[in-house]
Design a protein around this motif. Structure first.
Motif, mmCIF file in Angstrom:
data_model
loop_
_atom_site.group_PDB
_atom_site.id
_atom_site.type_symbol
_atom_site.label_atom_id
_atom_site.label_comp_id
_atom_site.label_asym_id
_atom_site.label_seq_id
_atom_site.Cartn_x
_atom_site.Cartn_y
_atom_site.Cartn_z
ATOM 1 N N CYS B 159 -3.736 3.901 -3.945
ATOM 2 C CA CYS B 159 -2.289 3.775 -3.772
ATOM 3 C C CYS B 159 -1.884 2.333 -4.114
ATOM 4 O O CYS B 159 -1.906 1.457 -3.248
ATOM 5 C CB CYS B 159 -1.939 4.113 -2.317
ATOM 6 S SG CYS B 159 -0.209 3.881 -1.916
ATOM 7 N N PRO B 160 -1.567 2.076 -5.392
ATOM 8 C CA PRO B 160 -1.295 0.695 -5.848
ATOM 9 C C PRO B 160 -0.219 -0.021 -5.018
ATOM 10 O O PRO B 160 -0.262 -1.248 -4.896
ATOM 11 C CB PRO B 160 -0.834 0.891 -7.295
ATOM 12 C CG PRO B 160 -1.442 2.194 -7.710
ATOM 13 C CD PRO B 160 -1.471 3.059 -6.482
ATOM 14 N N ASP B 161 0.707 0.722 -4.434
ATOM 15 C CA ASP B 161 1.802 0.091 -3.690
ATOM 16 C C ASP B 161 1.333 -0.714 -2.476
ATOM 17 O O ASP B 161 2.045 -1.603 -2.000
ATOM 18 C CB ASP B 161 2.805 1.146 -3.198
ATOM 19 C CG ASP B 161 3.605 1.733 -4.346
ATOM 20 O OD1 ASP B 161 3.502 1.179 -5.470
ATOM 21 O OD2 ASP B 161 4.298 2.737 -4.136
ATOM 22 N N VAL B 162 0.170 -0.391 -1.932
ATOM 23 C CA VAL B 162 -0.257 -1.105 -0.725
ATOM 24 C C VAL B 162 -0.762 -2.507 -1.053
ATOM 25 O O VAL B 162 -0.959 -3.318 -0.144
ATOM 26 C CB VAL B 162 -1.348 -0.360 0.081
ATOM 27 C CG1 VAL B 162 -0.892 1.041 0.437
ATOM 28 C CG2 VAL B 162 -2.681 -0.352 -0.638
ATOM 29 N N ALA B 163 -0.963 -2.800 -2.341
ATOM 30 C CA ALA B 163 -1.539 -4.101 -2.720
ATOM 31 C C ALA B 163 -0.759 -5.265 -2.129
ATOM 32 O O ALA B 163 -1.335 -6.301 -1.795
ATOM 33 C CB ALA B 163 -1.614 -4.225 -4.246
ATOM 34 N N THR B 164 0.547 -5.108 -2.002
ATOM 35 C CA THR B 164 1.374 -6.214 -1.499
ATOM 36 C C THR B 164 2.050 -5.879 -0.163
ATOM 37 O O THR B 164 2.955 -6.590 0.265
ATOM 38 C CB THR B 164 2.478 -6.548 -2.529
ATOM 39 O OG1 THR B 164 3.189 -5.333 -2.826
ATOM 40 C CG2 THR B 164 1.880 -7.116 -3.817
ATOM 41 N N LEU B 165 1.616 -4.796 0.486
ATOM 42 C CA LEU B 165 2.262 -4.397 1.749
ATOM 43 C C LEU B 165 1.900 -5.390 2.852
ATOM 44 O O LEU B 165 0.731 -5.545 3.202
ATOM 45 C CB LEU B 165 1.797 -2.983 2.136
ATOM 46 C CG LEU B 165 2.501 -2.324 3.318
ATOM 47 C CD1 LEU B 165 3.941 -1.949 2.956
ATOM 48 C CD2 LEU B 165 1.742 -1.076 3.785
ATOM 49 N N PRO B 166 2.911 -6.094 3.432
ATOM 50 C CA PRO B 166 2.580 -7.090 4.456
ATOM 51 C C PRO B 166 2.350 -6.464 5.830
ATOM 52 O O PRO B 166 2.722 -5.314 6.071
ATOM 53 C CB PRO B 166 3.814 -8.003 4.490
ATOM 54 C CG PRO B 166 4.725 -7.516 3.418
ATOM 55 C CD PRO B 166 4.338 -6.103 3.108
ATOM 56 N N PHE B 167 1.762 -7.275 6.692
ATOM 57 C CA PHE B 167 1.487 -6.892 8.085
ATOM 58 C C PHE B 167 2.753 -6.345 8.754
ATOM 59 O O PHE B 167 3.840 -6.918 8.624
ATOM 60 C CB PHE B 167 0.985 -8.133 8.829
ATOM 61 C CG PHE B 167 0.481 -7.877 10.218
ATOM 62 C CD1 PHE B 167 -0.507 -6.924 10.461
ATOM 63 C CD2 PHE B 167 0.978 -8.599 11.290
ATOM 64 C CE1 PHE B 167 -0.994 -6.703 11.739
ATOM 65 C CE2 PHE B 167 0.494 -8.385 12.589
ATOM 66 C CZ PHE B 167 -0.495 -7.433 12.806
ATOM 67 N N LEU B 168 2.598 -5.229 9.438
ATOM 68 C CA LEU B 168 3.670 -4.564 10.187
ATOM 69 C C LEU B 168 4.779 -4.009 9.284
ATOM 70 O O LEU B 168 5.933 -3.893 9.708
ATOM 71 C CB LEU B 168 4.245 -5.468 11.284
ATOM 72 C CG LEU B 168 3.233 -5.876 12.374
ATOM 73 C CD1 LEU B 168 3.879 -6.767 13.424
ATOM 74 C CD2 LEU B 168 2.612 -4.649 13.047
ATOM 75 N N HIS B 169 4.404 -3.661 8.052
ATOM 76 C CA HIS B 169 5.286 -2.902 7.166
ATOM 77 C C HIS B 169 4.618 -1.563 6.887
ATOM 78 O O HIS B 169 3.398 -1.466 6.923
ATOM 79 C CB HIS B 169 5.495 -3.624 5.834
ATOM 80 C CG HIS B 169 6.436 -4.796 5.905
ATOM 81 N ND1 HIS B 169 6.169 -5.903 6.673
ATOM 82 C CD2 HIS B 169 7.623 -5.016 5.298
ATOM 83 C CE1 HIS B 169 7.171 -6.776 6.540
ATOM 84 N NE2 HIS B 169 8.067 -6.261 5.710
ATOM 85 N N GLY B 170 5.444 -0.570 6.556
ATOM 86 C CA GLY B 170 4.905 0.747 6.241
ATOM 87 C C GLY B 170 5.490 1.290 4.956
ATOM 88 O O GLY B 170 6.484 0.757 4.434
ATOM 89 N N LEU B 171 4.855 2.326 4.432
ATOM 90 C CA LEU B 171 5.418 3.006 3.263
ATOM 91 C C LEU B 171 4.935 4.457 3.233
ATOM 92 O O LEU B 171 3.887 4.797 3.776
ATOM 93 C CB LEU B 171 5.046 2.275 1.968
ATOM 94 C CG LEU B 171 3.584 2.058 1.589
ATOM 95 C CD1 LEU B 171 2.953 3.278 0.943
ATOM 96 C CD2 LEU B 171 3.508 0.882 0.611
ATOM 97 N N GLU B 172 5.765 5.288 2.588
ATOM 98 C CA GLU B 172 5.386 6.688 2.396
ATOM 99 C C GLU B 172 4.639 6.779 1.080
ATOM 100 O O GLU B 172 5.085 6.222 0.075
ATOM 101 C CB GLU B 172 6.636 7.565 2.322
ATOM 102 C CG GLU B 172 7.335 7.700 3.648
ATOM 103 C CD GLU B 172 8.777 8.183 3.505
ATOM 104 O OE1 GLU B 172 9.263 8.274 2.351
ATOM 105 O OE2 GLU B 172 9.394 8.460 4.527
#
Lengths: 129, 369
Positions: B159-172
């Motif tokens: 899931c390439p989108d998680v590469a930049t997902l910061p702490f305490l953020h979420g995504l579908e």
């Protein structure tokens, strides 16, 4: 699968006892016990010279998770302890019947060994736990 | 009582896990590698934990913000979409019913992850205060945690989108056609993610992650030693119904806007008591203890002051594999809480020397973007 050598005697509290050629008895905890405890990080051993009755608390084994008492499987005087466990408690996990031994007793009465379980009876107990 | 099983039960057994009862679930405490190696692997690569025993709840509907703010002293209104916050459910005495993570999914929709042992009580408590909102209990949902410095690279392959997902953020996300809610969170002190997904798809994803070189399974034993080193509270140990957030050192979970002088001050259970504690600090506070020598101190053991009298108690104690020594957290009087203070712990009648240590024992390495 844990190992339970047939030449040893076992206490229901998971210690093994081996009668040595010189008449002393070496004590440790079983492979089954070390597996149940997980990584051992500290062992408290009795003092050399202490006199223990069978069933007496003889020390403590501490794993990452919990502390467990160890008991003297037969009565006698402590004549040696495994100093290597102080720096390398993990020997108990790697080699419970050999390098991971705990202490050696001069038994009051070697006939007491006959009251302990043989390998088969000990395994049966482990299976029913 | 019959133990419940998580969707990964068969996989745990196949991997050789030692299963133990925990909060009504049959859970893996460790795999054949053992707690120390699983712990070290998490700090150096990435570990997969099954945390499906935890409660996953949705509170939704008009007024969901007000419902949650009436039970939780956090700034729920100010929480952005797909942002999450560590939070507390407080009781009338100013104590803590449970600690949880709240994620805002939409204007009126919130995703809550609560402790397994508190789940039933939390659900009953929430139901009594719903005021027309809806509570959905996600019974058929698994929760996996992928934790460690390699977690980001591993998960980004799927899931390439998680590469930049910061702490305490979420995504579908959609992984292999399965809808997964991914958050950058966890309880090990390391960078990592939690993945909420339908039970039926959990084993397949777990196997896929475990097949990536550098990913190994880890059990509850390592989870506990990791969170202890990270100085994080575990409900039933550092937190309970009689310990207030000030004493526990988690006042940061009481948002500024909910404190005296704040825009929406109070309005949650025990607010007055907690406010009084902010003014008149409680006698005890939570500290870390570094233990001299190799003998661990354990939960419930008494802390001894400089003159040998009982002054407090250990709330979590064990061996810290990364620290390489026994460590603990304890409640001690404020005047003995300064790092470096020499104390002792009564270990089965023998005083064990300990020193108050700064928390966390191991620096947290969250990815803050």
């Amino acid at each position: 699968m844990s190992q339970t050598p047939s030449e040893l005697k076992y206490a229901s509290s998971h210690e093994w006892a081996r009668l040595e050629e010189d008449g002393t008895v070496t004590v440790g905890i079983t492979d089954h016990a070390q597996e149940a405890l997980g990584d051992v990080v500290f062992v408290e051993l009795p003092e050399v010279g202490a006199t223990l009755a069978s069933g007496d608390e003889a020390g403590v084994v501490e794993s990452v998770k919990a502390a467990s008492d160890i008991y003297a499987p037969v009565s006698g005087e402590v004549i040696a302890i495994n100093d290597a466990l102080e720096d390398s408690p993990e020997l108990v996990n790697g080699n419970p019947y050999d390098e991971g031994w705990f202490f050696r007793l001069q038994p009051a009465d070697t006939a007491e060994l006959q009251k302990l379980l043989d390998a088969e009876a000990y395994l049966e107990q482990c299976d029913s736990e | 009582m019959t133990l419940k099983h998580t969707p990964l039960d068969a996989l745990h057994r196949e991997l050789g896990a030692r299963m133990v009862p925990f909060a009504g679930y049959d859970m893996p405490v460790q795999y054949p590698e053992g707690i120390i190696r699983e712990h070290q692997h998490t700090r150096s690569a990435a570990s997969l934990f099954d945390v499906s025993h935890m409660g996953q709840l949705i509170v939704r509907g008009e007024g969901a913000v007000q419902v949650l703010e009436s039970l939780i002293p956090a700034d729920i209104a100010g929480l952005g979409r797909h942002r999450q916050t560590y939070a507390l459910l407080t009781n009338e005495r100013g104590g803590v019913r449970d600690d949880l993570i709240v994620t805002r999914w939409a204007e009126n929709s919130f995703f809550l992850v609560v402790n397994a042992a508190c789940k039933d009580d939390d659900i009953a408590h929430l139901r009594r205060h719903l005021a027309g909102c809806e509570l959905e209990v996600l019974e058929g949902q698994a929760l996996l945690a992928l934790q460690g410095p390699a977690a980001r690279e591993v998960l980004a392959q799927l899931c390439p989108d998680v590469a930049t997902l910061p702490f305490l953020h979420g995504l579908e996300a959609e992984l292999d056609g399965v809808s997964v809610y991914i958050t950058c969170s966890g309880y090990t002190g390391e960078d990592g993610f939690e993945l909420s997904l339908p039970a039926a798809a959990a084993e397949r994803l777990a196997r896929r992650l475990l097949a990536v070189p550098g990913v190994a399974p880890a059990g509850l034993g390592a989870r506990d030693s990791l969170r202890l080193e990270a100085g994080l509270c575990l409900y039933g140990h550092e937190l309970n119904a009689d310990i207030d957030p000030v004493q526990a050192g988690v006042l940061w979970a009481v948002s500024k806007v909910r404190r005296p002088g704040g825009e929406r001050a109070g309005g949650f259970p025990g607010a007055e008591i907690i406010f009084a504690r902010i003014q008149n600090r409680p006698a005890l506070c939570r500290v870390g203890l570094a233990v001299e020598g190799k003998r661990p101190v354990r939960e419930g053991q008494v802390v001894l002051g400089p003159d040998g009298n009982a002054v407090g108690s250990v709330c979590s104690g064990g061996f810290g594999p990364t620290v390489g020594a026994p460590i603990a957290m304890a409640y001690v009087p404020r005047d003995l809480a300064e790092p470096g203070t020499a104390l002792a712990v009564d270990v089965r009648g023998k005083p064990q020397a300990v020193t108050v240590a700064r928390l966390p024992f191991v620096p947290q390495r969250y990815f803050r973007g």
